[in-house]
Design a protein around this motif. Sequence first.
Motif, PDB file in Angstrom:
ATOM      1  N   ASP A 184       0.835  -1.206   0.000  1.00 11.52           N
ATOM      2  CA  ASP A 184       0.000   0.000   0.000  1.00 11.52           C
ATOM      3  C   ASP A 184       0.868   1.253   0.000  1.00 11.52           C
ATOM      4  OD1 ASP A 184      -2.675  -1.168   0.191  1.00 11.52           O
ATOM      5  OD2 ASP A 184      -1.923  -1.956   2.101  1.00 11.52           O
ATOM      6  N   ARG A 185       0.311   2.302  -0.565  1.00  2.92           N
ATOM      7  CA  ARG A 185       1.039   3.572  -0.703  1.00  2.92           C
ATOM      8  C   ARG A 185       0.733   4.516   0.448  1.00  2.92           C
ATOM      9  NH1 ARG A 185       3.089   3.936  -5.896  1.00  2.92           N
ATOM     10  NH2 ARG A 185       2.649   2.036  -6.982  1.00  2.92           N
ATOM     11  N   TYR A 186       1.541   5.558   0.542  1.00  3.93           N
ATOM     12  CA  TYR A 186       1.271   6.599   1.534  1.00  3.93           C
ATOM     13  C   TYR A 186      -0.060   7.257   1.157  1.00  3.93           C
ATOM     14  CZ  TYR A 186       6.469   6.716   2.191  1.00  3.93           C
ATOM     15  OH  TYR A 186       7.790   6.427   2.408  1.00  3.93           O
ATOM     16  N   ILE A 187      -0.723   7.823   2.144  1.00  5.74           N
ATOM     17  CA  ILE A 187      -1.961   8.560   1.884  1.00  5.74           C
ATOM     18  C   ILE A 187      -1.694  10.039   2.200  1.00  5.74           C
ATOM     19  CG2 ILE A 187      -4.432   8.740   2.347  1.00  5.74           C
ATOM     20  CD1 ILE A 187      -3.823   5.932   1.558  1.00  5.74           C
ATOM     21  N   VAL A 188      -1.586  10.838   1.174  1.00  4.31           N
ATOM     22  CA  VAL A 188      -1.371  12.281   1.343  1.00  4.31           C
ATOM     23  C   VAL A 188      -2.385  12.992   0.447  1.00  4.31           C
ATOM     24  CG1 VAL A 188       0.284  14.172   1.229  1.00  4.31           C
ATOM     25  CG2 VAL A 188       1.103  11.837   1.579  1.00  4.31           C
ATOM     26  N   VAL A 189      -3.153  13.874   1.026  1.00  2.00           N
ATOM     27  CA  VAL A 189      -4.183  14.578   0.257  1.00  2.00           C
ATOM     28  C   VAL A 189      -3.970  16.087   0.424  1.00  2.00           C
ATOM     29  CG1 VAL A 189      -6.658  14.916  -0.074  1.00  2.00           C
ATOM     30  CG2 VAL A 189      -5.794  12.677   0.655  1.00  2.00           C
ATOM     31  N   LEU A 190      -3.935  16.792  -0.687  1.00  4.13           N
ATOM     32  CA  LEU A 190      -3.774  18.250  -0.648  1.00  4.13           C
ATOM     33  C   LEU A 190      -5.139  18.927  -0.748  1.00  4.13           C
ATOM     34  CD1 LEU A 190      -0.749  18.808  -3.070  1.00  4.13           C
ATOM     35  CD2 LEU A 190      -0.715  18.560  -0.579  1.00  4.13           C
ATOM     36  N   THR A 191      -5.240  20.098  -0.169  1.00  2.57           N
ATOM     37  CA  THR A 191      -6.455  20.897  -0.322  1.00  2.57           C
ATOM     38  C   THR A 191      -6.384  21.664  -1.646  1.00  2.57           C
ATOM     39  OG1 THR A 191      -5.470  22.817   0.722  1.00  2.57           O
ATOM     40  CG2 THR A 191      -6.577  21.254   2.175  1.00  2.57           C
ATOM     41  N   ASP A 192      -7.518  22.241  -2.053  1.00  2.00           N
ATOM     42  CA  ASP A 192      -7.518  23.064  -3.282  1.00  2.00           C
ATOM     43  C   ASP A 192      -6.531  24.223  -3.137  1.00  2.00           C
ATOM     44  OD1 ASP A 192      -9.378  21.428  -4.327  1.00  2.00           O
ATOM     45  OD2 ASP A 192     -11.090  22.730  -3.888  1.00  2.00           O
ATOM     46  N   ARG A 193      -6.481  24.807  -1.958  1.00  9.08           N
ATOM     47  CA  ARG A 193      -5.577  25.941  -1.719  1.00  9.08           C
ATOM     48  C   ARG A 193      -4.114  25.503  -1.903  1.00  9.08           C
ATOM     49  NH1 ARG A 193      -4.325  28.710   3.872  1.00  9.08           N
ATOM     50  NH2 ARG A 193      -3.723  30.782   3.188  1.00  9.08           N
ATOM     51  N   GLU A 194      -3.801  24.314  -1.391  1.00  8.62           N
ATOM     52  CA  GLU A 194      -2.421  23.830  -1.517  1.00  8.62           C
ATOM     53  C   GLU A 194      -2.073  23.522  -2.976  1.00  8.62           C
ATOM     54  OE1 GLU A 194      -2.498  22.061   3.043  1.00  8.62           O
ATOM     55  OE2 GLU A 194      -2.866  20.717   1.350  1.00  8.62           O
ATOM     56  N   ARG A 195      -3.060  23.032  -3.721  1.00 12.18           N
ATOM     57  CA  ARG A 195      -2.809  22.799  -5.160  1.00 12.18           C
ATOM     58  C   ARG A 195      -2.571  24.126  -5.873  1.00 12.18           C
ATOM     59  NH1 ARG A 195      -7.209  19.493  -4.773  1.00 12.18           N
ATOM     60  NH2 ARG A 195      -6.593  17.406  -4.216  1.00 12.18           N
ATOM     61  N   ARG A 196      -3.264  25.156  -5.441  1.00 12.76           N
ATOM     62  CA  ARG A 196      -3.029  26.480  -6.059  1.00 12.76           C
ATOM     63  C   ARG A 196      -1.631  26.974  -5.724  1.00 12.76           C
ATOM     64  NH1 ARG A 196      -8.461  27.402  -4.645  1.00 12.76           N
ATOM     65  NH2 ARG A 196      -7.902  28.546  -2.773  1.00 12.76           N
ATOM     66  N   TRP A 197      -1.177  26.720  -4.497  1.00 14.01           N
ATOM     67  CA  TRP A 197       0.201  27.105  -4.135  1.00 14.01           C
ATOM     68  C   TRP A 197       1.203  26.412  -5.069  1.00 14.01           C
ATOM     69  CZ3 TRP A 197      -0.413  26.011   1.816  1.00 14.01           C
ATOM     70  CH2 TRP A 197      -0.985  27.127   2.433  1.00 14.01           C
ATOM     71  N   ALA A 198       0.940  25.127  -5.322  1.00 12.49           N
ATOM     72  CA  ALA A 198       1.842  24.361  -6.194  1.00 12.49           C
ATOM     73  C   ALA A 198       1.900  24.981  -7.593  1.00 12.49           C
ATOM     74  CB  ALA A 198       1.394  22.900  -6.274  1.00 12.49           C
ATOM     75  N   LEU A 199       0.734  25.353  -8.106  1.00  9.51           N
ATOM     76  CA  LEU A 199       0.696  25.973  -9.442  1.00  9.51           C
ATOM     77  C   LEU A 199       1.394  27.327  -9.435  1.00  9.51           C
ATOM     78  CD1 LEU A 199      -2.957  25.091 -10.517  1.00  9.51           C
ATOM     79  CD2 LEU A 199      -0.814  24.115 -11.408  1.00  9.51           C
ATOM     80  N   GLU A 200       1.235  28.040  -8.335  1.00 11.10           N
ATOM     81  CA  GLU A 200       1.883  29.345  -8.219  1.00 11.10           C
ATOM     82  C   GLU A 200       3.411  29.184  -8.207  1.00 11.10           C
ATOM     83  OE1 GLU A 200       0.786  32.137  -8.599  1.00 11.10           O
ATOM     84  OE2 GLU A 200       2.181  33.547  -7.671  1.00 11.10           O
TER      85      GLU A 200
END
Length: 414
Positions: A184-200
């Motif tokens: 099994d893999r790690y379970i890591v979930v980002l919020t929409d805000r964190e995904r926007r940070w990544a795009l930024e």
Amino acid sequence: MTDNREYKTDCRLFTGFSPCHYRRSCRSCPHYEAVDTRILLVQLGLLGDVLRTTSLLPAIRRRYPRAHITWLTRPEAAEVLRENPLVDRVLRLGEATGALLASLQFDIALCPDKELPACSLMQLVQCEDKRGFTIDANGSIVPLGESAHRLYELGLDNYQKFFVNEKTEQHLMTEALGFEYAHDRYIVVLTDRERRWALEDRRIAGVGDSEVLIGWNTGCSARYPYKKLTVEDQVHLMETVWQRTVRKDRVRFALLGGGAEDETRNRRIGEMLSERQIPVTQTPCLQGVRRGLAAVAGCDMVVSGDSLGMHMAIGLKKPTVAWFGITCHQEIDLYGRGIKVLSEVPCRPCWLQRCQLKRKCYRHLPWPEMSAAIVDMATSILEEGRWAGDHVLGAFPPENRIEPPLGVSPGPVL
Ligand code: SF4
Ligand code: SF4
């Protein structure tokens, strides 16, 4: 006065202090999930250990699909667990921990954390079925039951741990706690805000969809200082990668790290690379672990020592080049997306915090092979949009290995 019978306090989603996800009345609720097993997971460890331990959750859920899972951890590690859909409640270690453990009832208590604080807390847990590790009357860490023995013995036998064991830490941990291991893999979930940070971060780095952003983690935990390269070696390696890169117009670097020390180091590395006309940006190091996760999420691949940055990359399914000096590479699973680079010293692994040898492992990575591997991975992502496969570089012939010298091993985390 409110009639409590309107509330289904045995529902997995019921908290008693705020509306559940569905924000509705419990009466006739179609989402009601009656809990049949209450499970406590005690993993206080370092952030990377907590991230890796999330891979245990699917095995628990498969065995106990109607379980309510509580995770007890340090406040800083609790951030890693935010948004995790398989954890129902996170308890932050603090003043109230003793009172909580004295009043909460559990059917199963799991402690894969072989550190004194976690093992001591297991003594306070009210539960018949305890698994993993606890302490005995001497105050020593001991295994709970037969299944935890193998992992316990590996901790006490360097030969077995360093040279015989071939199982990953999550494989060993899952078996030690009596669950079936299924990669099994790690379970890591980002919020929409964190995904926007990544795009930024990508926008700031000037990287589009058809370009590659190489995340370069420069730091490591203070507990194991030999898990990071010198500033000069980091710059040398990045410069070598840059020189070998054919499509320079489509490759950028982003410096990753967490904390004040990393911030200072990354600024220095950034300045040195900029002087060499190598395109590099710094990601925020002082805005917490969730911001760090977002920074890793913004990258197409990651280069890191065996540290939190590597675990974040694994958790976020990033192709990863991970280098190993003091630690056991076989305990790390890159899940078919990585290249392991081993230091070419005969005394590794050793798990020492300090050693007297002049020829330190982190100065003796196979630099040409490592830079070529990084370029290969970046090229594959550029041309095929992915990297597949696990490789190991720099393995030292077993017959040439030597016993590591006596040094300072890690003391207990208190
Ligand atoms: S899912 Fe339904 S039953 Fe469960 S807490 Fe929410 S409203 Fe109540
Ligand atoms: S004994 Fe070898 S592997 Fe361990 S810290 Fe020293 S140089 Fe590195």
